[in-house]
Design a protein around this motif. Structure first.
Motif, PDB file in Angstrom:
ATOM      1  N   ILE A 150       0.763  -1.083   0.039  1.00  0.00           N
ATOM      2  CA  ILE A 150       0.170  -0.083  -0.027  1.00  0.00           C
ATOM      3  C   ILE A 150       0.804   1.345  -0.014  1.00  0.00           C
ATOM      4  CG2 ILE A 150      -1.774   1.442   1.203  1.00  0.00           C
ATOM      5  CD1 ILE A 150      -2.994  -1.185   2.325  1.00  0.00           C
ATOM      6  N   ALA A 151       2.147   1.239   0.763  1.00  0.00           N
ATOM      7  CA  ALA A 151       2.653   2.407   0.831  1.00  0.00           C
ATOM      8  C   ALA A 151       3.582   2.575  -0.529  1.00  0.00           C
ATOM      9  CB  ALA A 151       4.107   2.213   1.725  1.00  0.00           C
ATOM     10  N   THR A 189       0.772   4.017  -2.763  1.00  0.00           N
ATOM     11  CA  THR A 189       0.530   5.308  -2.631  1.00  0.00           C
ATOM     12  C   THR A 189       1.611   6.255  -3.168  1.00  0.00           C
ATOM     13  OG1 THR A 189       0.000   4.834  -0.313  1.00  0.00           O
ATOM     14  CG2 THR A 189       0.565   7.076  -0.547  1.00  0.00           C
ATOM     15  N   ALA A 230      11.939  -0.768  -7.932  1.00  0.00           N
ATOM     16  CA  ALA A 230      11.806  -1.099  -6.562  1.00  0.00           C
ATOM     17  C   ALA A 230      10.205  -0.922  -6.174  1.00  0.00           C
ATOM     18  CB  ALA A 230      12.821  -0.467  -5.705  1.00  0.00           C
ATOM     19  N   LEU A 267      13.160   3.085  -1.875  1.00  0.00           N
ATOM     20  CA  LEU A 267      12.330   2.163  -1.247  1.00  0.00           C
ATOM     21  C   LEU A 267      12.920   0.910  -0.392  1.00  0.00           C
ATOM     22  CD1 LEU A 267       8.928   2.462  -1.116  1.00  0.00           C
ATOM     23  CD2 LEU A 267       9.387   0.227  -2.039  1.00  0.00           C
ATOM     24  N   PHE A 296      11.217   0.385   7.653  1.00  0.00           N
ATOM     25  CA  PHE A 296       9.979   0.128   7.473  1.00  0.00           C
ATOM     26  C   PHE A 296       9.089   1.036   8.415  1.00  0.00           C
ATOM     27  CE2 PHE A 296       6.260  -2.497   7.605  1.00  0.00           C
ATOM     28  CZ  PHE A 296       5.678  -2.708   8.875  1.00  0.00           C
ATOM     29  N   LEU A 342       7.660   3.402   6.074  1.00  0.00           N
ATOM     30  CA  LEU A 342       6.969   3.204   5.110  1.00  0.00           C
ATOM     31  C   LEU A 342       5.563   2.922   5.850  1.00  0.00           C
ATOM     32  CD1 LEU A 342       8.242  -0.362   3.654  1.00  0.00           C
ATOM     33  CD2 LEU A 342       7.507   1.880   2.394  1.00  0.00           C
ATOM     34  N   ALA A 368       4.323   6.413   5.426  1.00  0.00           N
ATOM     35  CA  ALA A 368       3.945   6.714   4.140  1.00  0.00           C
ATOM     36  C   ALA A 368       2.413   6.337   4.181  1.00  0.00           C
ATOM     37  CB  ALA A 368       4.597   6.043   3.164  1.00  0.00           C
ATOM     38  N   VAL A 369       2.031   5.021   4.816  1.00  0.00           N
ATOM     39  CA  VAL A 369       0.968   4.657   4.732  1.00  0.00           C
ATOM     40  C   VAL A 369      -0.345   5.666   5.298  1.00  0.00           C
ATOM     41  CG1 VAL A 369      -0.767   2.972   5.444  1.00  0.00           C
ATOM     42  CG2 VAL A 369       1.437   2.289   4.560  1.00  0.00           C
ATOM     43  N   ALA A 419       0.080   8.419   5.500  1.00  0.00           N
ATOM     44  CA  ALA A 419      -0.090   9.579   4.667  1.00  0.00           C
ATOM     45  C   ALA A 419      -0.939   9.284   3.321  1.00  0.00           C
ATOM     46  CB  ALA A 419       1.129  10.110   4.058  1.00  0.00           C
ATOM     47  N   THR A 420      -1.440   8.034   3.133  1.00  0.00           N
ATOM     48  CA  THR A 420      -2.124   7.690   1.992  1.00  0.00           C
ATOM     49  C   THR A 420      -3.398   8.416   1.887  1.00  0.00           C
ATOM     50  OG1 THR A 420      -1.388   5.461   2.582  1.00  0.00           O
ATOM     51  CG2 THR A 420      -3.354   5.833   0.936  1.00  0.00           C
ATOM     52  N   VAL A 461      -2.850  11.736   0.170  1.00  0.00           N
ATOM     53  CA  VAL A 461      -2.667  12.031  -1.229  1.00  0.00           C
ATOM     54  C   VAL A 461      -3.622  11.182  -2.248  1.00  0.00           C
ATOM     55  CG1 VAL A 461      -0.186  12.009  -0.990  1.00  0.00           C
ATOM     56  CG2 VAL A 461      -1.422   9.807  -1.236  1.00  0.00           C
TER      57      VAL A 461
END
Lengths: 406, 307
Positions: A40-41, A44, A370, B12, B17, B20, B23-24, B26-27, B30
Motif C-alpha cells: 500500500i505504501a 501510494t 523497486a 524504497l 519499515f 513505510l 507513508a501509509v 499519508a495515504t 494523497v
C-alpha cells in the motif's frame, strides 16, 4: 427473516473463525499483513507520482503487473481441474478438495483484478468500464471480454463454495439445481478466462511475437500445469496441519494433471521455437532477444534458460516418479520448480519480449523498479491473505469447528 | 529520446519499515492528490461524443478556466470544432526528399503543448520518430533512432513515422472504453478525460504512435500555445494516452499541420483525400507510393512515396 438472521450468524461465526488459530497461523497472517502494508505504501507513491515510478516506458508499456496478471489467470483457471472429476464423475474424494480449489481461485482472481487496477494510469476512472454506466467497448475490445469473464468467474466461484459451505454448516443437503448448473458453467468459464487472456495478445497484428495461434493452447497447457501444482502445495499444507479429511488420491490425480499438462506445454514450446528459428524470418527478432539476446541486449536470457532448466528437470523427476513417495519436501520440490518456471515464462518469456524490439525496431530493455516490485509483493500479500482465511474457513466447516449450535 | 520520466526509486528498498508506515498514514492525504483538487464535475464528465451541446459548452468553459488558472494566463481557448463536410484527411511523405533534420519533431512538440521534462534525459513526449534507414532496406529493425551526426548521412535515407490514422485502427479496436476513435474526417483522436490509462492501445499500435503520460505533464507557462482543441493540443493529464492528431486544432480551421509547414525540404504533403485536384490524389496517381506495414491490415491514411 430468520433465514437472514441465520445467514448473518453464519457469516459472523465464519469471520471469527478465520482469525482464530494457532500461533503459526496468526504469525503467517501477520506476515502477510506486513506485505500488504508495504504494498500500500508503494502504491501510494505510484498514485502520487504516476506510473513513472515503475520501470515501464513507451517502448515496454506493460511490465510486472500485467505479467503477474497473466500468470494468475492461469492459477484461477486451474481450479476447474478438480471440479471436472469431482462433479462430472462424482469422485467423492476429489469433491472434498474442490471447495479448496475454488478458494484458491477466488484469491487468484482478486489478485488479477488488483494487478489490472494497479496498472491503470487513471484508476479513478474505473467506472468508465462498467457497462451501461460507462462506455464499454464490447464485444470489439478483447480487454472488455477479459473484464466480463474474470468478474463472471469470480461470482461463480463465490457462489458455489459459499452455498455448499453454508449448507454443510447447517447440516443440510444442498439442492442440486442451486449449484450444479453453476458448476458446469464454471468448467467452460475457466477455460474461457485463460483463452480470452491469450487472445488479448494474439489479436495484435502489430506484435509478431504474440500474433501466433499457438499462444492460447500454450496458455491453457501451462496454466493446467502451474495451477494444479500450486493447489497441491496448498493441499499438502492443509493435509499436514489440519484435520481436514483428505485421501491420497486427490493429490496423485493432480500430480498426473501437472505432469501431462507440463509435457504438452514443453511440446508446444518446442513447436514454437522451431517455427521461429528454422524459418529465421524477420519475425524472429523478439524470440532471438529472449533466448539469445539481440545486439548485445540480453537481460532476459538467463531468466528464460533458468525456466527451461527448471521445467525440464521437474518434468523428468515427475515422469520417473522417483520422489512421489518421498518426504513432504522432496516430493513437492518439482512442483515448486514448475510454478517458478511458468511464472518466468509468462512474464519474462511472454509479456516483456513482445515489446522488444519496438514496432519501429528500437531495443529498450525493461526491468521493474523497486516500487513496482513492492506493489507486486503487496498484491500477492492480499491474494495469499484471502486464500488463507477462505481455506481456513472451509477447513473449519468441514471439520465442524464452526457450526450452528455453539 | 522520449523515454518518459524516470523516478527510479533506489530508496524504497533501503527505507526503513517505520518510514513505510509513515507513508501509509499519508495515504489518505494523497488520494486524491491534494495538488489537483478533486473536481466532481470532471469526475462525472460523460464521454465526449455523448455530451449534449449545453454540456459540451460547460465542459469547454470549465477546462478554459482550469487551464487559465494552472498556467497563469487569461487567453486560453478550448474549442471542439467538428469535422468539415466532404473532407477526409491524408498525409503523404516524400522519402526521396526528407533529410532527417527532425525540425518536424520540434514543431510538433511546440504546437501540441507536449510534456517537456528533463532535456538531458530526453524526457519529452514526441509524436514523430525519425528513423535513419539503410538505403536498399525497408526493415525498421535496421534503423537508427538516436543518431546525432550531421544529416543527411551517406548511404542512409530518413523515414519519419507518426500516427497513421488508420481506417481499421488496432488501437480503436483495443480500447476497452471507446476512449479513442476515428472521426468523420479520418483523424483518430483520444478523449483525455475518458481514457483509463490501460495502454492496451499502445500494445496494439504497429507504428508505435501512442505516447503515455507516465507522470504529471510538465509545461512552462511561456511555452503554452493557448489556442487548443478538446481532442487535440489542450494540456493533458497524468496517466492518459495521447498521440498525433494531424494538428486537429489547425487542420479543421483550414491550415496545414505544424510538421508540414516547418519542413524545409517540402517532403511533407497534406490534404483532402476526397479532393481529386488535391496533392494527395495527385501523388497517389503519379508517384511510387507505399504504406508502412501493409501486412498489419490497418488501412492507414498516411502514405510514403519516392520521386
Amino acid at each position: 427473516m430468520t433465514g437472514l438472521m441465520n445467514y448473518a450468524t453464519f457469516v459472523l461465526r465464519s469471520v471469527r473463525g478465520m482469525f482464530h488459530g494457532g500461533p503459526r497461523y496468526l504469525a503467517w497472517l501477520g506476515f502477510l499483513a506486513v506485505l500488504i502494508v508495504y504494498g500500500i505504501a508503494a502504491y501510494t507513491r505510484q498514485a502520487e507520482h504516476g506510473l513513472a515510478v515503475t520501470g515501464m516506458t513507451d517502448q515496454v508499456s506493460w511490465g510486472l503487473y500485467i505479467a503477474n496478471f497473466t500468470f494468475l489467470v492461469g492459477v484461477a483457471a486451474a481450479a476447474v481441474m478438480m471440479v471436472i472429476p469431482g462433479y462430472l464423475y462424482h469422485n467423492q474424494e476429489v469433491k472434498g478438495g474442490v471447495l479448496l480449489g475454488e478458494m484458491v481461485a477466488i484469491g487468484a482472481i482478486v489478485m488479477c483484478l488488483l494487478f489490472v487496477v494497479a496498472d491503470l494510469g487513471r484508476p479513478d476512472r474505473f467506472w468508465h468500464m462498467i457497462p451501461y454506466i460507462g462506455k464499454f467497448n464490447f464485444p470489439v475490445s478483447m480487454l472488455s471480454w477479459d473484464v466480463v469473464v474474470l468478474n463472471g468467474y469470480l461470482l461463480l466461484n463465490l457462489h458455489v463454495p459459499g452455498y455448499l459451505l453454508y449448507k454443510k454448516y447447517k447440516g443440510e443437503k444442498p439442492a442440486k439445481w442451486l449449484y450444479l448448473p453453476f458448476v458446469y458453467v464454471s468448467i467452460l468459464w475457466a477455460v474461457s478466462i485463460h483463452t480470452v487472456t491469450a487472445f488479448l495478445y494474439t489479436g495484435l497484428a502489430g506484435r509478431p511475437f504474440w500474433n501466433a495461434a499457438i499462444l492460447a493452447p500454450r496458455f491453457i497447457a501451462s496454466a493446467f500445469c502451474a495451477g494444479p501444482a500450486f493447489i497441491i502445495l496448498i493441499l499438502e499444507i492443509i493435509k499436514g496441519w489440519t484435520k481436514f479429511p483428505m485421501g491420497d488420491r486427490i493429490i496423485s490425480f493432480l500430480r498426473m494433471v501437472v505432469l501431462i499438462s507440463g509435457l504438452i506445454n514443453i511440446f508446444l514450446l518446442i513447436s514454437e521455437v522451431f517455427t521461429e528459428f528454422y524459418a529465421d524470418s524477420a519475425h524472429v527478432a523478439s524470440a532471438r532477444y529472449l533466448f539469445f539476446g539481440l545486439h548485445g541486449h540480453n537481460a532476459l536470457v538467463p531468466w528464460i534458460w533458468t525456466a527451461i532448466v527448471l521445467n525440464v528437470t521437474a518434468l523428468i523427476s515427475l515422469v520417473s516418479r522417483k520422489f512421489e513417495k518421498r518426504g513432504v519436501i522432496l516430493r513437492n520440490v518439482p512442483l515448486l520448480m514448475l510454478i517458478v518456471a511458468i511464472w518466468i515464462e509468462k512474464g519474462m518469456g511472454l509479456v516483456f519480449p513482445g515489446f522488444i524490439p519496438s514496432p519501429l525496431g528500437e531495443i529498450l530493455e525493461y526491468s521493474p523498479s523497486a516500487n513496482e516490485v513492492a506493489v507486486t509483493v503487496g498484491i500477492w500479500g492480499v491474494g495469499l491473505f484471502i486464500m488463507t482465511v477462505l481455506l481456513k474457513h472451509a477447513v473449519d466447516i468441514e471439520t465442524g469447528e464452526v457450526h450452528p449450535d455453539e | 529520446m522520449s523515454k518518459s520520466t524516470r523516478f527510479r526509486d533506489e530508496d524504497l528498498g533501503r527505507r526503513g519499515f517505520l518510514k513505510l508506515l509513515g507513508a501509509v498514514s499519508a495515504t489518505a492525504a494523497v488520494l486524491p492528490d491534494p495538488a489537483e483538487a478533486f473536481d466532481l464535475e470532471e469526475f462525472m464528465q460523460k464521454h465526449f461524443v455523448e455530451l449534449s451541446p449545453e454540456q459540451l459548452a460547460k465542459t469547454l468553459a470549465r477546462l478554459e478556466k482550469q487551464y487559465n488558472e494552472k498556467y497563469d494566463r487569461d487567453d486560453f481557448s478550448v474549442n471542439a470544432a467538428p469535422p468539415l463536410e466532404g473532407v477526409r484527411f491524408a498525409y503523404a511523405l516524400n522519402l526521396s526528399k526528407c533529410i532527417g533534420c527532425r525540425k518536424c519533431v520540434e514543431a510538433c512538440v511546440e504546437e501540441n503543448n507536449q510534456h517537456r521534462g528533463d532535456p538531458d534525459k530526453g524526457d519529452r513526449i514526441e509524436y514523430i520518430r525519425v528513423l535513419e534507414m539503410e538505403k536498399g532496406s525497408l526493415d525498421v529493425e535496421k534503423s537508427v533512432h538516436d543518431y546525432t551526426h550531421e544529416v543527411p548521412a551517406e548511404g542512409k535515407y530518413y523515414m519519419p513515422v507518426q500516427c497513421h490514422h488508420c481506417n481499421d485502427a488496432p488501437c480503436v479496436k483495443a480500447c476497452p472504453v471507446e476512449a479513442t476513435w476515428q472521426e468523420q474526417d479520418g483523424i483518430v483522436v483520444v478523449d483525455y478525460n475518458w481514457c483509463i490509462g490501460c495502454r492496451y492501445c499502445a500494445a496494439a499500435c504497429p507504428y508505435w504512435a501512442r505516447k503515455f503520460n507516465w507522470s504529471e505533464p510538465r509545461l512552462e507557462d511561456e511555452d503554452i500555445i493557448p489556442d487548443t482543441h478538446y481532442l487535440g493540443n489542450r494540456p493533458r493529464y497524468k496517466g492518459v494516452m495521447e498521440k498525433c492528431t494531424f494538428c486537429i486544432n489547425r487542420v479543421r480551421q483550414g491550415l496545414n499541420p505544424a510538421c508540414h509547414d516547418i519542413c524545409p525540404t517540402g517532403s511533407r504533403k497534406f490534404g483532402n483525400l476526397l479532393d481529386p485536384a488535391g496533392p494527395i490524389r495527385q501523388i497517389i496517381a503519379e508517384k511510387r507510393v507505399f504504406i508502412l506495414k501493409e501486412e498489419a491490415g490497418t488501412d492507414p491514411s498516411f502514405y510514403y512515396f519516392f520521386d
